[in-house]
Design an enzyme around this catalytic site. Sequence first.
Site, mmCIF file in Angstrom:
data_model
loop_
_atom_site.group_PDB
_atom_site.id
_atom_site.type_symbol
_atom_site.label_atom_id
_atom_site.label_comp_id
_atom_site.label_asym_id
_atom_site.label_seq_id
_atom_site.Cartn_x
_atom_site.Cartn_y
_atom_site.Cartn_z
ATOM 1 N N ASP A 108 135.475 71.221 20.720
ATOM 2 C CA ASP A 108 134.531 71.981 21.545
ATOM 3 C C ASP A 108 134.759 73.485 21.418
ATOM 4 O O ASP A 108 134.806 74.217 22.404
ATOM 5 C CB ASP A 108 134.628 71.552 23.007
ATOM 6 C CG ASP A 108 133.468 72.099 23.847
ATOM 7 O OD1 ASP A 108 132.399 72.369 23.270
ATOM 8 O OD2 ASP A 108 133.652 72.258 25.065
ATOM 9 N N SER A 114 132.446 79.174 31.509
ATOM 10 C CA SER A 114 132.840 78.261 30.438
ATOM 11 C C SER A 114 132.753 78.991 29.103
ATOM 12 O O SER A 114 131.759 79.640 28.796
ATOM 13 C CB SER A 114 131.920 77.038 30.432
ATOM 14 O OG SER A 114 132.266 76.157 29.392
ATOM 15 N N HIS A 138 129.863 73.662 23.166
ATOM 16 C CA HIS A 138 128.756 73.151 23.985
ATOM 17 C C HIS A 138 127.905 74.275 24.576
ATOM 18 O O HIS A 138 126.803 74.030 25.064
ATOM 19 C CB HIS A 138 129.284 72.233 25.097
ATOM 20 C CG HIS A 138 129.962 72.946 26.225
ATOM 21 N ND1 HIS A 138 131.334 72.943 26.383
ATOM 22 C CD2 HIS A 138 129.476 73.678 27.261
ATOM 23 C CE1 HIS A 138 131.651 73.630 27.460
ATOM 24 N NE2 HIS A 138 130.538 74.087 28.008
#
EC number: 3.4.21.108
Length: 422
Positions: A189, A266, A157
Amino acid sequence: MALRGSHRLEVIFKRCIASPVLHSQAGNRRSSQLAIKGVDPNSNGNSGQYQQNGEHKEKGWRRLVRFFVPFSLGAAVSAAIIQREDLTPTIAASKMTGRRRDFNFIADVVAGCADSVVYIEIKDTRHFDYFSGQPITASNGSGFIIEQNGLILTNAHVVINKPHTMVQVRLSDGRTFPATIEDVDQTSDLATLRIQVNNLSVMRLGKSSTLRSGEWVVALGSPLALSNTVTAGVISSTQRASQELGLRNRDINYLQTDAAITFGNSGGPLVNLDGEAIGVNSMKVTAGISFAIPIDYVKVFLERAAEKRKKGSAYKTGYPVKRYMGITMLTLTPDILFELKSRSQNMPSNLTHGVLVWKVIVGSPAHSGGLQPGDIVTHINKKEIKNSSDVYDALADNSKTLDIVILRGVKQMHVTITPEDP
């Protein structure tokens, strides 16, 4: 300290009284004075002479006391001050230095693996900064180097579903390189990037299967372009099923930690105290609740990607997205809703479902339409939204615009978004 000083003074004073030298000096002075007056110092004398001798003796001791007591008291106090100044700071500093060396294990972990963490920028090639003339940063994230020849691991993502963009990677030493996306698995992901540089510091991969709840972990990344930002915490759970998080098409048991995972870190590594990556930072639900992809799942993805590259093709899997909105989202399951309501007073008590907007890409349709991180989507085009699958279904619809009902705190709002083709 005061008691010890007075005790020393008393001992010194008694020694001085008992000193033969002082007695001898006092006797000599008395004999001299009596001899001057014509009195035999060895005779008993009369009562007047005895009284006079006693007065001389008393005056001599008074002089001695007046001289000696202030001197002794000052010496005792000075010794106490010297002892306190010379010894106490040295002992305290020695103890503190030992504690820093023996117990700063987080700093040791960071020093051993921070060089392999990178900052990832997604540049929008359609919009340029007014002053520098460079493409603006649409999104950012983190990653870490897993091969010396420039292979980098991150979240899918962070780098995909962003049309008209380019990817740049900045190393810990400040060097910046353009990057190409090699492998993508939207189901888990995960994605890999490649930069054209060799002899890089590599992150060691550990085993997530041996993790236990309560173990210390460190989340590394570059939130807001702040390289090598560190947060620490413990593993709260090693078996948080994807169904509990409302993540569709994923058969993963996530790692839950209270180490803060933000937008910027992230894609970065979640590291154990041996300096090994045991997870990939994925998302944060609220303060104290963050999730990471276990490194054992990552290894399976990397093995499949390596096999594909040997055959001359890239490894790309996942569900197709026909149109682009520009958000990262999380289904609000009953467990997550319970946690959010217990931690925030701004959550409506009657809220039972919805999708949490976790991240909004700058310059995306969602950003232009007014969506913000933390918004909760409850309806799209008058259809109830219970999970992220409902949002994807709305994107697959042929409607030109999306009328979205959101909750921002306790306030209900409407926003209109026009998705883009990827």
